[in-house]
Write a protein that holds these residues in place. Structure first.
Motif, short mmCIF file in Angstrom:
data_model
loop_
_atom_site.label_atom_id
_atom_site.label_comp_id
_atom_site.label_asym_id
_atom_site.label_seq_id
_atom_site.Cartn_x
_atom_site.Cartn_y
_atom_site.Cartn_z
N THR A 280 -9.20 -1.96 1.67
CA THR A 280 -8.38 -3.38 0.56
C THR A 280 -8.86 -3.19 -0.84
O THR A 280 -9.85 -2.31 -0.66
CB THR A 280 -7.62 -4.52 1.57
N HIS B 269 -7.35 -8.66 -3.31
CA HIS B 269 -6.81 -8.08 -2.20
C HIS B 269 -7.49 -9.59 -0.98
O HIS B 269 -7.01 -9.41 0.21
CB HIS B 269 -5.68 -7.43 -1.50
N ALA C 18 0.89 -1.79 0.27
CA ALA C 18 -0.30 -0.10 0.24
C ALA C 18 0.44 1.60 -0.10
O ALA C 18 2.04 1.34 0.55
CB ALA C 18 -1.26 0.04 1.33
N ILE D 24 -3.61 -2.29 2.79
CA ILE D 24 -3.49 -4.07 1.28
C ILE D 24 -3.55 -3.98 -0.32
O ILE D 24 -4.85 -3.57 -0.08
CB ILE D 24 -4.53 -5.04 2.39
#
Lengths: 370, 370
Positions: free
Chosen positions: B346, B350, A314, A329
């Motif tokens: 996220t 992912h 990230a 993430i």
């Protein structure tokens, strides 16, 4: 001159503006200038004050909203009661800076005021101070002096000032006339401005004799001038509250640029000193990314005491105003702003659109988080 | 048969498993089965229980962790004390389902148990019930019966069951033998499985005479069998606590698939009934996106009572377990999970990596939010 030039200098810090594009960090009740947006350990208003003291000592006036009285006093405990000007309602920069000029002028008509917004990031200090010194010397010759910022990128987010011919002022070798103020340009035009070298960013920094400020205000905005003059006459008397309550709500809302700077420039009364220091008005979260370099390990800029951030593939900006764990993430150039009652997730490219979100939330009645 | 086949049926709901990939919604203290992940208004365990009552009435046993006693009792107020089996520590599905089999077998050796995990999403109900009915009829002929799910995509996230020849069982026309259980395949292999039509997803649903379950457990995991049998013998006596405390911690951890299903299949004792109902184990937040269609207006799936979500050019999944305002701007396929003490940002692509984040947080000592 009756006094040493610098004895005439008085700093003015207008502390208004919510910083809508920095929502939900910046709020009506906790605007941009009350935050530390650079990880320096100081709020923007505290840093602004500290930047002026080498030249002004404690001769610094703050103009802010009545609702921010307590927060400002906590940030600036040394601020004298006579240096705190509180607005019962916001009236734009014309009234705010005009009132400071009018009050300071009543107290000492020789005053040279220097107005610097409370929510800007500037550095390094010595380069800034040298520009202000030149501006004060230039102002003492009878000019309204703006400090223009030498542009580094073709920004479309700022207004520009076109430099005129060089002035010949002792102790202000880089001062020039101002040919004109120009509005925020298109990208093509901004590129031409940058290439020409004649255009500097308008950072809204003004240094000027209060007498000259008020002269142009009276010429261009007589109604605003008369109202401010009436308030200033009552300011240091027991009639202050009564006069403010009666007059302030009637004042027109206008930016100082239109009320004073642009017409004064047309009259040939505005000069410019170029500033080669770093300057940012921290207009959005992309600016926070620029001003706070990402850690080399994880490509993330994290702002906030005790932020608990976990990241995996990230990058971007995290502003943590809570103690929550934040896990990011597989997401690039993300902007996450985490506050106790509101969360923003966007990208650096969409940082300007935050303003519309706030407007929509306001229209939907979600005002408790604005 | 001494009893009507369905009088022998007893539902078993193993409610274990934290659902790590659903962090921070799913936690050790509030695992997946205690959440409503489909916007149905029911938690997954409540829905699982309700799905079984048309066949089992209140003859349903729940096996869960001691720490979840209160939450499970709140979800299932009708659950009889004798139908709540609490594990002092997790021991995997072999011990959980094996203990249920052993207790039910002591109470009535003719029992046909049907084990259905507490954290799956299934529908429509009548198709599911028809498959379970066939499975019970098949089990009554002396088989361990698994309900295989007819695959709709070449999933690499599930194990598969290869169908053998069709059995000829009254009231179970679609039952087949099981040729073999196979592990999660690669994408290429999964595509071949899907094309062949012989491979079904292993959903971990088992219907079987307790006697047959225990026979294979004894053959393949004698230590586990002996421990469970000792606990079951003491279960409905005053010695329960003493025996559990002494024996449970010594039991081996093994999945029911390895302890019973696979060796029993090799011995020719496992049958399959195909399920053509919708089934999902809600393994990650991408599954939540699949199971909760996005609103047509804004392409966002929002889960959470009283969620206050503003979106502009954003799509994906938002799970709100707080009352905060969430603003999403200019970001696609995003997953935002907002809980009082932890935030996940996220993307749907992912979603599987959330598990590693949780492992890293655990290793970093951030256990208060896990």
């Amino acid at each position: 001159m009756a006094q040493n030039t610098f004895d005439r200098f008085y700093g003015v810090i207008p502390a208004g503006g919510v910083g809508t594009r920095l929502w939900p960090l910046s709020r009506a009740a906790a605007p941009k200038f009350l935050h530390d947006l650079t990880g320096s350990g100081s709020t923007l208003i505290r840093s602004t004050y500290d930047r002026l003291t080498p030249l002004a000592g404690e001769r610094i006036m703050v103009v802010t909203g009545e609702v921010h009285r307590q927060a400002v006093c906590e940030q600036l405990p040394e601020l004298d009661e006579q240096d705190l000007v509180l607005e019962s309602e916001p009236k734009d920069s014309g009234a705010a800076i005009g009132l400071a000029a009018a009050i300071l002028h009543r107290r000492d008509p020789e005053t040279i005021m220097g107005s610097f917004a409370a929510d800007q990031v500037v550095g390094p200090l010595d380069v800034f101070l040298e520009a202000v010194r030149e501006a004060v010397h230039t102002a003492a010759t009878g000019k309204i002096v703006t400090i223009g910022i030498r542009p580094t990128v073709p920004s479309t987010g700022f207004g520009y000032i076109r430099a005129g011919e060089r002035l010949s002022i002792d102790d202000a070798p880089s001062a020039t006339a101002v040919a004109e103020f120009v509005e925020k340009p298109s990208e093509d035009v901004a590129r031409k401005y940058l290439a020409s070298g004649d255009y500097l960013w308008n950072a809204g920094m003004f240094v000027a004799p209060t007498a000259l400020m008020l002269k142009h205000l009276e010429l261009n905005q007589p109604e605003l001038y008369r109202g401010l003059d009436e308030i200033a006459a009552a300011w240091d008397t027991p009639q202050r509250d009564e006069v403010v309550a009666r007059v302030w709500p009637t004042l027109p809302k206008i930016a100082i640029d239109y009320a004073v700077a642009e017409p004064a420039a047309d009259a040939g009364d505005v000069a410019m000193v170029p500033g080669v220091f770093t300057w940012d008005d921290v207009g959005d979260f992309a600016a926070i990314g620029r001003l706070n370099p990402a850690s080399e390990n994880n490509h993330l800029t994290v702002l906030g005491d005790g932020a608990r951030v976990y990241s995996d593939q990230a990058s971007g900006v995290v502003v943590s105003d809570s103690k929550r764990v934040i896990a990011l993430i597989g997401i690039d150039d993300v902007v996450v702003v985490d506050t106790p009652d509101a969360l923003l997730v966007t990208t650096e490219d969409h940082a300007q659109q935050v303003k519309q979100a706030v407007e929509t939330l306001k229209a939907s009645g979600e005002v408790d988080v604005l």
